[in-house]
Structures are given as C-alpha cells and as structure tokens.
Write a protein that holds these residues in place. Structure first.
Motif, short mmCIF file in Angstrom:
data_model
loop_
_atom_site.label_atom_id
_atom_site.label_comp_id
_atom_site.label_asym_id
_atom_site.label_seq_id
_atom_site.Cartn_x
_atom_site.Cartn_y
_atom_site.Cartn_z
N ASP A 139 0.84 -1.20 0.00
CA ASP A 139 0.00 0.00 0.00
C ASP A 139 0.88 1.25 0.00
OD1 ASP A 139 -2.33 -1.49 0.12
OD2 ASP A 139 -2.50 -1.35 2.30
N VAL A 140 2.07 1.10 0.60
CA VAL A 140 3.02 2.21 0.71
C VAL A 140 4.37 1.75 0.17
CG1 VAL A 140 4.22 3.78 2.30
CG2 VAL A 140 1.88 3.03 2.81
N VAL A 141 4.96 2.53 -0.74
CA VAL A 141 6.33 2.30 -1.20
C VAL A 141 7.14 3.49 -0.70
CG1 VAL A 141 7.86 2.09 -3.19
CG2 VAL A 141 5.63 0.98 -3.22
N PHE A 142 8.31 3.19 -0.11
CA PHE A 142 9.12 4.28 0.46
C PHE A 142 10.58 4.09 0.13
CE2 PHE A 142 9.11 0.96 3.64
CZ PHE A 142 10.36 1.01 4.21
N ARG A 143 11.34 5.14 0.33
CA ARG A 143 12.80 5.09 0.21
C ARG A 143 13.37 6.14 1.14
NH1 ARG A 143 15.12 4.13 -3.78
NH2 ARG A 143 17.18 4.56 -3.19
#
Length: 135
Positions: free
Chosen positions: A77-81
């Motif tokens: 649901d969430v993609v982060f870096r």
C-alpha cells in the motif's frame, strides 16, 4: 609485451579503507495508522510482515523501493525510500513519488524519507504533504 622484468619487487601503497556505512534495511513492514483529532495521524511500524498488528486503526504493508523481494512491491500500500532531498539519482522527492505511483498503480502512497523525523508523502490523488514527527 616484450618488457624486461623489473629489478625489484613492486611497491604497492595500500588504499585507504572507506568509512563504514550502516546496512540499508529493506525488509517489508506493516504500519498501523490512526487518525486523531485535527490533522494529526499516528503511525506505528511493525517489523514482522508475517503478522498484522492488532489494535485500533488500519494496517498497511509498507515496502522499501529497493527490497530484496520485488514481488512485495506488488502487494504494498506504501512504497518508500530513504535519501537526501537533493539526491541527484532520484531527483526531488515529489518527482520520485510521482514516478513510483506511476510504476505501481496499486500503491496508494509513496513516501520519500528525507531525515530521521521528516519525509515527503504523495497520495494517489496527487496531494503532496511534508510530514514530520511531533516531539
């Protein structure tokens, strides 16, 4: 090459060792979100993606863009870096977030973490928010 052998052993100067950097953690996690009064949202992270956290709120799988298991990106649901806001590889955080949402149409949110308590968040509807930790 037809070059003669050198008269003595080669003198090699050792290269300096690079400064150690902490390992990048890319394991998927679950985040539990709860909305409080006003514009405040509480986010609690859980490092065990096999178990959904209990308690009030909504649980969402969050996956680092550089995860070792790219299949997890299809479930996120969430993609982060994590990175500096002026990182030349990824450009401004807002542009990176827009590109991530284009690449992962099932993802609802892209978050570019710019510091220990700050990040830029972009939602599927195009809203961009600067988020921080209240202390």
């Amino acid at each position: 090459m037809a070059a003669p052998e050198p008269p003595g052993p080669a003198l090699l100067l050792p290269l300096p060792l690079p400064d150690p950097e902490p390992a990048l953690r890319t394991a998927p996690l679950y985040v539990l979100t709860r909305c409080l009064a006003g514009p405040e949202v509480v986010v609690t992270r859980y490092a065990d993606p096999a178990r959904e956290p209990g308690g009030a709120g909504d649980a969402h799988p969050a996956v680092h863009e550089d995860t070792r298991d790219p299949v997890q990106l299809d479930l996120a649901d969430v993609v982060f870096r994590d990175g500096a806001p002026d990182d030349p590889w990824f450009g401004p955080p807002g542009r990176w977030a827009a590109e991530v949402l284009d690449r992962h149409p099932h993802c609802a949110l892209a978050a570019y973490v710019t510091g220990p308590s700050t990040c830029l968040v972009r939602t599927r509807d195009g809203s961009t928010l600067a988020a921080g930790t209240a202390r």
